[in-house]
Design a protein around this motif. Structure first.
Motif, PDB file in Angstrom:
ATOM      1  N   GLU A   1       2.579  56.790  22.707  1.00 25.22           N
ATOM      2  CA  GLU A   1       1.178  57.236  22.854  1.00 25.22           C
ATOM      3  C   GLU A   1       0.336  56.165  23.548  1.00 25.22           C
ATOM      4  O   GLU A   1      -0.538  56.476  24.365  1.00 25.22           O
ATOM      5  CB  GLU A   1       0.566  57.567  21.494  1.00 25.22           C
ATOM      6  CG  GLU A   1       0.833  58.966  20.992  1.00 25.22           C
ATOM      7  CD  GLU A   1       2.170  59.102  20.282  1.00 25.22           C
ATOM      8  OE1 GLU A   1       2.873  58.076  20.150  1.00 25.22           O
ATOM      9  OE2 GLU A   1       2.520  60.222  19.860  1.00 25.22           O
ATOM     10  N   THR A   2       0.607  54.908  23.220  1.00 28.44           N
ATOM     11  CA  THR A   2      -0.108  53.801  23.867  1.00 28.44           C
ATOM     12  C   THR A   2       0.099  53.837  25.371  1.00 28.44           C
ATOM     13  O   THR A   2      -0.851  53.693  26.161  1.00 28.44           O
ATOM     14  CB  THR A   2       0.375  52.456  23.302  1.00 28.44           C
ATOM     15  OG1 THR A   2       0.166  52.423  21.891  1.00 28.44           O
ATOM     16  CG2 THR A   2      -0.356  51.293  23.948  1.00 28.44           C
TER      17      THR A   2
ATOM     18  N   PHE B   1      -9.133  62.754  26.296  1.00 33.87           N
ATOM     19  CA  PHE B   1      -8.514  62.436  25.010  1.00 33.87           C
ATOM     20  C   PHE B   1      -8.210  63.714  24.223  1.00 33.87           C
ATOM     21  O   PHE B   1      -7.125  63.858  23.637  1.00 33.87           O
ATOM     22  CB  PHE B   1      -9.429  61.518  24.193  1.00 33.87           C
ATOM     23  CG  PHE B   1      -8.935  61.258  22.799  1.00 33.87           C
ATOM     24  CD1 PHE B   1      -7.953  60.321  22.563  1.00 33.87           C
ATOM     25  CD2 PHE B   1      -9.462  61.953  21.715  1.00 33.87           C
ATOM     26  CE1 PHE B   1      -7.485  60.080  21.280  1.00 33.87           C
ATOM     27  CE2 PHE B   1      -9.000  61.728  20.433  1.00 33.87           C
ATOM     28  CZ  PHE B   1      -8.016  60.785  20.214  1.00 33.87           C
TER      29      PHE B   1
ATOM     30  N   SER C   1      -3.595  56.748  19.403  1.00 30.99           N
ATOM     31  CA  SER C   1      -4.281  57.212  20.617  1.00 30.99           C
ATOM     32  C   SER C   1      -5.768  56.900  20.549  1.00 30.99           C
ATOM     33  O   SER C   1      -6.378  56.457  21.535  1.00 30.99           O
ATOM     34  CB  SER C   1      -4.070  58.714  20.804  1.00 30.99           C
ATOM     35  OG  SER C   1      -2.706  59.024  20.937  1.00 30.99           O
TER      36      SER C   1
ATOM     37  N   PHE D   1      -7.512  54.294  22.984  1.00 33.01           N
ATOM     38  CA  PHE D   1      -8.554  54.913  23.795  1.00 33.01           C
ATOM     39  C   PHE D   1      -9.883  54.174  23.629  1.00 33.01           C
ATOM     40  O   PHE D   1     -10.579  53.872  24.608  1.00 33.01           O
ATOM     41  CB  PHE D   1      -8.708  56.384  23.399  1.00 33.01           C
ATOM     42  CG  PHE D   1      -9.890  57.067  24.021  1.00 33.01           C
ATOM     43  CD1 PHE D   1      -9.801  57.612  25.289  1.00 33.01           C
ATOM     44  CD2 PHE D   1     -11.099  57.168  23.338  1.00 33.01           C
ATOM     45  CE1 PHE D   1     -10.897  58.252  25.863  1.00 33.01           C
ATOM     46  CE2 PHE D   1     -12.192  57.793  23.910  1.00 33.01           C
ATOM     47  CZ  PHE D   1     -12.087  58.338  25.170  1.00 33.01           C
TER      48      PHE D   1
ATOM     49  N   ASP E   1       5.402  62.293  26.226  1.00 28.93           N
ATOM     50  CA  ASP E   1       4.008  61.842  26.184  1.00 28.93           C
ATOM     51  C   ASP E   1       3.449  61.638  27.582  1.00 28.93           C
ATOM     52  O   ASP E   1       2.276  61.929  27.830  1.00 28.93           O
ATOM     53  CB  ASP E   1       3.913  60.537  25.388  1.00 28.93           C
ATOM     54  CG  ASP E   1       4.065  60.768  23.898  1.00 28.93           C
ATOM     55  OD1 ASP E   1       3.073  61.127  23.250  1.00 28.93           O
ATOM     56  OD2 ASP E   1       5.180  60.618  23.381  1.00 28.93           O
TER      57      ASP E   1
ATOM     58  N   ASP F   1       0.024  66.839  23.428  1.00 35.17           N
ATOM     59  CA  ASP F   1       0.999  66.006  22.730  1.00 35.17           C
ATOM     60  C   ASP F   1       1.432  66.629  21.400  1.00 35.17           C
ATOM     61  O   ASP F   1       2.590  66.502  20.991  1.00 35.17           O
ATOM     62  CB  ASP F   1       0.411  64.607  22.482  1.00 35.17           C
ATOM     63  CG  ASP F   1       1.457  63.627  21.965  1.00 35.17           C
ATOM     64  OD1 ASP F   1       2.621  63.738  22.379  1.00 35.17           O
ATOM     65  OD2 ASP F   1       1.107  62.775  21.137  1.00 35.17           O
TER      66      ASP F   1
ATOM     67  N   ILE G   1      -1.815  56.805  27.031  1.00 37.72           N
ATOM     68  CA  ILE G   1      -3.254  56.552  27.154  1.00 37.72           C
ATOM     69  C   ILE G   1      -3.538  55.582  28.292  1.00 37.72           C
ATOM     70  O   ILE G   1      -4.508  55.752  29.061  1.00 37.72           O
ATOM     71  CB  ILE G   1      -3.814  56.002  25.819  1.00 37.72           C
ATOM     72  CG1 ILE G   1      -3.720  57.060  24.713  1.00 37.72           C
ATOM     73  CG2 ILE G   1      -5.266  55.570  25.989  1.00 37.72           C
ATOM     74  CD1 ILE G   1      -4.545  58.307  24.954  1.00 37.72           C
TER      75      ILE G   1
ATOM     76  N   THR H   1       4.607  54.713  17.720  1.00 36.81           N
ATOM     77  CA  THR H   1       3.525  55.269  18.541  1.00 36.81           C
ATOM     78  C   THR H   1       3.280  54.469  19.822  1.00 36.81           C
ATOM     79  O   THR H   1       2.234  54.611  20.444  1.00 36.81           O
ATOM     80  CB  THR H   1       2.213  55.322  17.723  1.00 36.81           C
ATOM     81  OG1 THR H   1       1.922  54.009  17.204  1.00 36.81           O
ATOM     82  CG2 THR H   1       2.326  56.312  16.573  1.00 36.81           C
TER      83      THR H   1
ATOM     84  N   THR I   1      -2.226  60.435  16.640  1.00 36.84           N
ATOM     85  CA  THR I   1      -3.666  60.534  16.874  1.00 36.84           C
ATOM     86  C   THR I   1      -4.365  59.221  16.559  1.00 36.84           C
ATOM     87  O   THR I   1      -5.286  58.798  17.267  1.00 36.84           O
ATOM     88  CB  THR I   1      -4.266  61.662  16.014  1.00 36.84           C
ATOM     89  OG1 THR I   1      -3.632  62.891  16.347  1.00 36.84           O
ATOM     90  CG2 THR I   1      -5.767  61.780  16.238  1.00 36.84           C
TER      91      THR I   1
ATOM     92  N   ARG J   1      -4.350  65.065  23.182  1.00 37.41           N
ATOM     93  CA  ARG J   1      -3.866  65.335  21.826  1.00 37.41           C
ATOM     94  C   ARG J   1      -3.389  66.782  21.705  1.00 37.41           C
ATOM     95  O   ARG J   1      -2.427  67.075  20.986  1.00 37.41           O
ATOM     96  CB  ARG J   1      -4.970  65.064  20.790  1.00 37.41           C
ATOM     97  CG  ARG J   1      -5.357  63.607  20.652  1.00 37.41           C
ATOM     98  CD  ARG J   1      -4.154  62.680  20.580  1.00 37.41           C
ATOM     99  NE  ARG J   1      -3.282  63.006  19.444  1.00 37.41           N
ATOM    100  CZ  ARG J   1      -1.982  62.746  19.433  1.00 37.41           C
ATOM    101  NH1 ARG J   1      -1.401  62.200  20.470  1.00 37.41           N
ATOM    102  NH2 ARG J   1      -1.254  63.055  18.372  1.00 37.41           N
TER     103      ARG J   1
END
Length: 326
Positions: free
Chosen positions: A247-248, A271, A192, A196, A304, A278, A251, A244, A189, A275
């Protein structure tokens, strides 16, 4: 049976052809020369490995031929006003630093996966540029894509090759530029939210060429760094909590998709949905993460990306329903 001399001759031909583009500056010849340079770069390496004729001299000659051909074609592009001076400058500076670091024994002698990817996309750019010159075309978005991707790959591969900071580079990118430590109990999170926020405020400066090139760059970095990062964690998990970069990437994919489908006005909702998908991993996302048919790096990434796809579908459906009611 192919001799080592024939393989080296193929490599030397790359240097000869690169010189000839200044003697015969015909757009068609430049295009054919660029194609041959790309093909010969694959061919000499393939033949050397197949015939078990790999040598130190051949490897050094191949590296030199790649650099020489790249310099020659990019300088030709610059003279034809197809590329900017700063792109040429940074490209040459990176190659000079690689040579200096290797001479000083600060960097690995062999090219890493990112460096080889940079070479591949450079040859692809040489063919693309020659094709544009032949047909007198200009694709600015595609050029931006190659600019960012080639320079990005060059910079990261250079840092990764430096022996003393290799592990720090892996850790820096793997943790989403250290963003996973902002909220230590919720690293995904945290990253992200940071990515974001950056994309949200910089979206007006980022065109499709930049977004897609950075996404491609991060995918290549992910497949290079994931196993190294995972091996250095205490848990040795398939999905280390501190990692992470996946996650990048998700996004980035969302932002590209939202812009393409003109859903930028609901990115905040996107967003929240991302989450949700995910963290809970419904609708088969958990199965992707535990698939035996995928590598650990692919499991880590694809769950993801699946969450990002579900997010896009959910937000798109809600937006459609709201528009229908209005």
């Amino acid at each position: 049976m192919i001799s080592r001399a024939v393989i080296n001759l193929i490599t030397w031909s790359r240097i000869l052809v690169s010189c000839m583009i200044f003697v015969f500056p015909n757009p068609l010849f430049i295009l054919m020369a660029a194609i041959w340079c790309g093909v010969s770069d694959f061919l000499d390496g393939y033949l050397a490995r197949r015939e078990k004729l790999v040598s130190v001299f051949g490897a050094k000659l191949d590296q030199f031929a790649d650099k020489f051909a790249s310099f020659a074609f990019l300088f030709c592009f610059y003279l034809s006003d197809f590329i900017d001076f700063y792109f040429l400058l940074f490209f040459v500076l990176r190659e000079v630093l690689v040579v200096l670091f290797r001479l000083m024994n600060l960097a690995d002698e062999e090219s890493n996966f990112l460096g080889k990817s940079k070479t591949f996309f450079t040859y692809l750019f040489l063919v693309f540029g020659s094709w544009c010159m032949y047909y007198n075309l200009s694709f600015d978005l595609v050029r931006v894509f190659f600019y960012v991707l080639i320079l990005g790959l060059g910079a990261v591969s250079l840092l990764f090759s430096v022996k003393k900071i290799k592990h720090q580079v892996v850790w820096f990118f793997g943790t989403g530029f250290l963003s996973s430590f902002i909220l230590k109990k919720m690293p995904g999170t945290s990253t992200s939210l940071v990515v974001f926020t950056v994309l949200f405020f910089c979206s007006s400066f980022l065109n499709y060429g930049i977004l897609i090139s950075v996404f491609t760059l991060f995918v290549l970095i992910h497949y290079t760094f994931f196993d190294l990062f995972s091996a250095r964690t205490d848990q040795g998990d398939v999905d280390p909590p501190q990692y992470t970069l996946d996650e990048t990437l998700a996004i980035f994919l969302l932002f590209i998709s939202f812009r393409f489908f003109q859903l930028e006005h609901v990115v905040v909702l996107g967003f929240v949905f991302f989450r949700f998908y995910d963290i809970l991993k419904p609708l088969g996302i958990q199965r992707i993460e535990q698939s035996n048919f995928l590598s650990a790096a692919s499991q880590n990434l694809f769950d993801d990306l699946a969450a990002a796809v579900y997010t896009l579908m959910s937000v798109g459906l809600l937006s459609f329903l709201v528009d229908m009611n209005v």
